[in-house]
Design a protein around this motif. Structure first.
Motif, PDB file in Angstrom:
ATOM      1  N   ALA A   1    -101.498   1.244 -29.790  1.00 15.78           N
ATOM      2  CA  ALA A   1    -102.070  -0.075 -29.501  1.00 15.78           C
ATOM      3  C   ALA A   1    -101.001  -1.051 -29.038  1.00 15.78           C
ATOM      4  O   ALA A   1    -101.228  -1.864 -28.128  1.00 15.78           O
ATOM      5  CB  ALA A   1    -102.789  -0.609 -30.737  1.00 15.78           C
ATOM      6  N   THR A   2     -99.833  -0.976 -29.651  1.00 11.95           N
ATOM      7  CA  THR A   2     -98.735  -1.860 -29.257  1.00 11.95           C
ATOM      8  C   THR A   2     -98.273  -1.554 -27.841  1.00 11.95           C
ATOM      9  O   THR A   2     -97.995  -2.483 -27.047  1.00 11.95           O
ATOM     10  CB  THR A   2     -97.567  -1.722 -30.250  1.00 11.95           C
ATOM     11  N   LEU A   3     -98.189  -0.273 -27.478  1.00 13.10           N
ATOM     12  CA  LEU A   3     -97.816   0.092 -26.116  1.00 13.10           C
ATOM     13  C   LEU A   3     -98.843  -0.431 -25.114  1.00 13.10           C
ATOM     14  O   LEU A   3     -98.478  -0.910 -24.027  1.00 13.10           O
ATOM     15  CB  LEU A   3     -97.694   1.611 -25.996  1.00 13.10           C
ATOM     16  N   LEU A   4    -100.124  -0.364 -25.484  1.00  6.79           N
ATOM     17  CA  LEU A   4    -101.161  -0.901 -24.606  1.00  6.79           C
ATOM     18  C   LEU A   4    -100.931  -2.386 -24.355  1.00  6.79           C
ATOM     19  O   LEU A   4    -101.028  -2.853 -23.205  1.00  6.79           O
ATOM     20  CB  LEU A   4    -102.534  -0.672 -25.247  1.00  6.79           C
ATOM     21  N   LEU A   5    -100.612  -3.124 -25.392  1.00 11.11           N
ATOM     22  CA  LEU A   5    -100.366  -4.556 -25.230  1.00 11.11           C
ATOM     23  C   LEU A   5     -99.110  -4.812 -24.412  1.00 11.11           C
ATOM     24  O   LEU A   5     -99.076  -5.717 -23.564  1.00 11.11           O
ATOM     25  CB  LEU A   5    -100.246  -5.220 -26.595  1.00 11.11           C
TER      26      LEU A   5
ATOM     27  N   GLY B   1     -99.706  -3.931 -20.758  1.00 16.30           N
ATOM     28  CA  GLY B   1    -100.688  -4.830 -20.164  1.00 16.30           C
ATOM     29  C   GLY B   1    -101.643  -4.157 -19.203  1.00 16.30           C
ATOM     30  O   GLY B   1    -102.224  -4.815 -18.346  1.00 16.30           O
ATOM     31  N   ASP B   2    -101.819  -2.847 -19.341  1.00 17.27           N
ATOM     32  CA  ASP B   2    -102.664  -2.138 -18.375  1.00 17.27           C
ATOM     33  C   ASP B   2    -103.444  -1.021 -19.050  1.00 17.27           C
ATOM     34  O   ASP B   2    -104.478  -1.260 -19.677  1.00 17.27           O
ATOM     35  CB  ASP B   2    -101.801  -1.594 -17.240  1.00 17.27           C
ATOM     36  N   THR B   3    -102.946   0.223 -18.989  1.00 18.98           N
ATOM     37  CA  THR B   3    -103.710   1.391 -19.432  1.00 18.98           C
ATOM     38  C   THR B   3    -102.792   2.402 -20.104  1.00 18.98           C
ATOM     39  O   THR B   3    -101.673   2.628 -19.645  1.00 18.98           O
ATOM     40  CB  THR B   3    -104.387   2.074 -18.213  1.00 18.98           C
TER      41      THR B   3
END
Length: 230
Positions: free
Chosen positions: A133-137, A140-142
């Motif tokens: 989830a942190t990597l997703l934030l 900022g994409d997918t």
């Protein structure tokens, strides 16, 4: 069901796609190595582990897109208690791809990026979900988590609109992961890769995951193996 949102935690939604673990309805590919009821018992154990991991991940908003009759499920009382801590929404759509796309759209109404997982990877613990989830934030994409069989176990989107392309991707094939990545890229997504996991589709998968994971699922596998006829 309650809506589990607060100002604390990782500002994202963790979405679980789940079906009631009913004999003949869930994890049918585990048969004939396991009976239909045993397969449903393993599905229930995997889902309980998954729900626990999500609860302890620190992600702010928790949603389950559900299908099936919970009252007929294996371990229904335990699942009902666990699900009470999630926002429960119905799955919508005829195909699995359509249900995935609609679940992303529904979960995104909370206004947060959505990280979606299934109930096939009980070894995906709280730390891995938090990092994903942190990597997703951060990106900022997918984000996309490949599965060892060529599928995928996690998909994170900051914009739910590319999820519509899932309705056109053939699911449950050895090329689903690559086709999903290509479809998302055509939508303009820059896809970051998560770790590869084994998802539980076959009896061999179940044994592999049980060896690397300690929880409801590994105990259920061990119990069924112990009682299996010689």
């Amino acid at each position: 069901m309650i809506t589990t949102s607060s100002s604390a935690g990782i500002p994202a939604t963790l979405l679980v796609i789940a079906k009631a673990p009913i004999a003949g309805f869930a994890k049918t590919r585990l048969t004939p190595d396991f009976s239909p009821r045993e397969a449903a018992q393993l599905a229930a154990a995997a889902l309980l582990d998954t729900l626990r991991a999500v609860r302890h991940s620190g992600v702010r908003h928790r949603v389950v897109a559900w299908t099936g009759d919970l009252t007929r499920a294996e371990r229904s009382d335990e699942l009902s208690t666990a699900l009470a801590e999630f926002e429960l929404i119905p799955q919508r759509g005829e195909t699995f791809g359509q249900r995935l796309a609609n679940a992303h759209a529904d979960a995104a109404r909370a206004g947060l990026p959505v990280l979606q997982i299934g109930m096939d990877t009980p070894q995906a613990g709280p730390a891995l979900l938090a990092v994903s989830a942190t990597l997703l934030l951060e990106c900022g994409d997918t984000v996309l988590g490949p599965a060892a069989d060529g599928g995928w176990w996690a998909l994170g989107l900051t914009d739910p609109r590319p999820a519509r392309t899932l309705a056109e991707v053939p699911m449950s094939t050895a090329h689903t992961g690559d086709l999903t990545r290509e479809a998302l890229s055509r939508c303009g997504c820059r896809v970051r890769r998560l770790p590869v996991l084994t998802d539980v589709d076959t009896a061999d998968d179940a044994l592999t995951v049980a060896r690397e994971h300690h929880g409801h699922f590994s105990r259920a596998v061990e119990q069924l193996r112990h009682h299996a006829p010689a």
